[in-house]
Scaffold this motif. Sequence first.
Motif, PDB file in Angstrom:
ATOM      1  N   ALA A   1       0.823  -1.204   0.000  1.00 49.73           N
ATOM      2  CA  ALA A   1       0.000   0.000   0.000  1.00 49.73           C
ATOM      3  C   ALA A   1       0.860   1.258   0.000  1.00 49.73           C
ATOM      4  O   ALA A   1       0.568   2.228  -0.701  1.00 49.73           O
ATOM      5  CB  ALA A   1      -0.930  -0.013   1.210  1.00 49.73           C
ATOM      6  N   VAL A   2       1.934   1.243   0.792  1.00 58.28           N
ATOM      7  CA  VAL A   2       2.811   2.413   0.853  1.00 58.28           C
ATOM      8  C   VAL A   2       3.524   2.624  -0.480  1.00 58.28           C
ATOM      9  O   VAL A   2       3.625   3.753  -0.984  1.00 58.28           O
ATOM     10  CB  VAL A   2       3.820   2.261   2.002  1.00 58.28           C
ATOM     11  CG1 VAL A   2       4.876   3.360   1.940  1.00 58.28           C
ATOM     12  CG2 VAL A   2       3.109   2.295   3.338  1.00 58.28           C
ATOM     13  N   ILE A   3       4.003   1.532  -1.070  1.00 60.20           N
ATOM     14  CA  ILE A   3       4.667   1.652  -2.376  1.00 60.20           C
ATOM     15  C   ILE A   3       3.694   2.180  -3.423  1.00 60.20           C
ATOM     16  O   ILE A   3       4.059   2.947  -4.326  1.00 60.20           O
ATOM     17  CB  ILE A   3       5.245   0.290  -2.800  1.00 60.20           C
ATOM     18  CG1 ILE A   3       6.392  -0.101  -1.857  1.00 60.20           C
ATOM     19  CG2 ILE A   3       5.749   0.339  -4.235  1.00 60.20           C
ATOM     20  CD1 ILE A   3       6.970  -1.472  -2.139  1.00 60.20           C
ATOM     21  N   GLY A   4       2.418   1.806  -3.297  1.00 58.95           N
ATOM     22  CA  GLY A   4       1.409   2.272  -4.251  1.00 58.95           C
ATOM     23  C   GLY A   4       0.957   3.692  -4.034  1.00 58.95           C
ATOM     24  O   GLY A   4       0.118   4.184  -4.790  1.00 58.95           O
ATOM     25  N   GLY A   5       1.473   4.353  -3.006  1.00 56.65           N
ATOM     26  CA  GLY A   5       1.142   5.759  -2.789  1.00 56.65           C
ATOM     27  C   GLY A   5       0.182   6.023  -1.667  1.00 56.65           C
ATOM     28  O   GLY A   5      -0.193   7.178  -1.424  1.00 56.65           O
ATOM     29  N   SER A   6      -0.257   4.988  -0.919  1.00 52.95           N
ATOM     30  CA  SER A   6      -1.169   5.200   0.197  1.00 52.95           C
ATOM     31  C   SER A   6      -0.399   5.657   1.426  1.00 52.95           C
ATOM     32  O   SER A   6       0.809   5.422   1.555  1.00 52.95           O
ATOM     33  CB  SER A   6      -1.935   3.910   0.520  1.00 52.95           C
ATOM     34  OG  SER A   6      -2.726   3.523  -0.583  1.00 52.95           O
ATOM     35  N   GLY A   7      -1.098   6.256   2.361  1.00 53.99           N
ATOM     36  CA  GLY A   7      -0.490   6.641   3.617  1.00 53.99           C
ATOM     37  C   GLY A   7      -0.530   5.495   4.606  1.00 53.99           C
ATOM     38  O   GLY A   7      -1.062   4.420   4.337  1.00 53.99           O
ATOM     39  N   LEU A   8       0.028   5.731   5.803  1.00 55.44           N
ATOM     40  CA  LEU A   8       0.058   4.710   6.838  1.00 55.44           C
ATOM     41  C   LEU A   8      -1.210   4.703   7.684  1.00 55.44           C
ATOM     42  O   LEU A   8      -1.427   3.783   8.463  1.00 55.44           O
ATOM     43  CB  LEU A   8       1.280   4.912   7.742  1.00 55.44           C
ATOM     44  CG  LEU A   8       2.639   4.614   7.093  1.00 55.44           C
ATOM     45  CD1 LEU A   8       3.766   4.936   8.070  1.00 55.44           C
ATOM     46  CD2 LEU A   8       2.715   3.161   6.657  1.00 55.44           C
ATOM     47  N   ALA A   9      -2.036   5.733   7.561  1.00 55.12           N
ATOM     48  CA  ALA A   9      -3.280   5.760   8.327  1.00 55.12           C
ATOM     49  C   ALA A   9      -4.224   4.673   7.824  1.00 55.12           C
ATOM     50  O   ALA A   9      -4.299   4.414   6.623  1.00 55.12           O
ATOM     51  CB  ALA A   9      -3.939   7.125   8.197  1.00 55.12           C
TER      52      ALA A   9
END
Length: 358
Positions: free
Chosen positions: A81-89
């Motif tokens: 998810a982070v690599i795909g551009g999402s945040g950690l929230a």
Amino acid sequence: MTPPGGHPAVNADPGVWAWPPPRPVRTDLFAPAGTPKGESYHRLGRTSRYGWWTPPATLAVLGVLMFFLWVAMALAVTLVAVIGGSGLAPESMRVGEVARLAFGLLWGALFIPIVVFLVRVVQWRRTGSLMSVEGRTRSHWLMRCVILAIVPVGLCTVAYVLLADRFGLAPVSPEATGDGRLLLAAMVVIVLLVPFQSVAEELTLRGLVMQSVGALGARATEPGGSGAVARVLRSPWPAILAGGTLFPAIYAATHPGEPWTVAALTVLGLALSWLTWRTGGLEAAIGLHVVSALTQFTLCVLQGGIAAIGTGVVVGAGLSPGAGTPLVLGLTLLQTGMYVLLVRRASRRDGVRAVSAA
């Protein structure tokens, strides 16, 4: 006949004390227990190393390994998810439909090493006994079962396509997936992971569960083995019921209000558990499961329902299409009944062993 420095044995085996020994003598205390002789598939877990501690130790280690598997998959999803551009929230974490499909199938497939570890290390027996009474995968019989499964699965798939409109189900159309690249990526994931996920389910439900329940009954020669409880536990029916109803019970608890799907899962589970006992191995169950699961997931993708996989709408148990409607029970009865008849006829003709060698 007399061991060095000892006294003659009362019932000495000349094959052990003859010199040079006519066969290798096992001296490694850490070697796995051999396959019990003259036993049905569900009794192969009752080895010479079986003890009262075996069932609770197996459950405890299974719980620990499942926790670490859950943590590992959560970390992998977060990383993607982070690599795909999402945040950690939590509210901002997003993964694509294909990635979610891959993670869902991979979660099930990773039960293969878990079950193998439990059998080899915790129960301290040969992993081949998990596959069949011959202590190995009977490759020829497995391929035969896969081929036999194509006929009933194909007929039920055609029936589903013809009857989908009457039950208000989405039609099957490649255009429903939208982007052609999405369809291609989803099919690659399905072809690569669904067979492993199907094998993992059979190793767990029809393998580990059936053999763990079947091992509870003491042998007739053991203390307490002549009692009524021991005789019932030695019979195949407790193991068949456990292996066939565990997943439907979990599904019913997590998805209330879906009696048709629960009933179909119960029919399928009991049939596969009975075939496992009757043919002495997992090959028949794996054959139907792999072919049916590949068809089921493909139909779901062609209906534009990739996001539904893993949410309970689609279950990876080789279930016939039409989950949630009376159609699923009718197709499951037809598909399972035809497959059982075909496998029983083929097993008699091929002389498939149902009991381990004496």
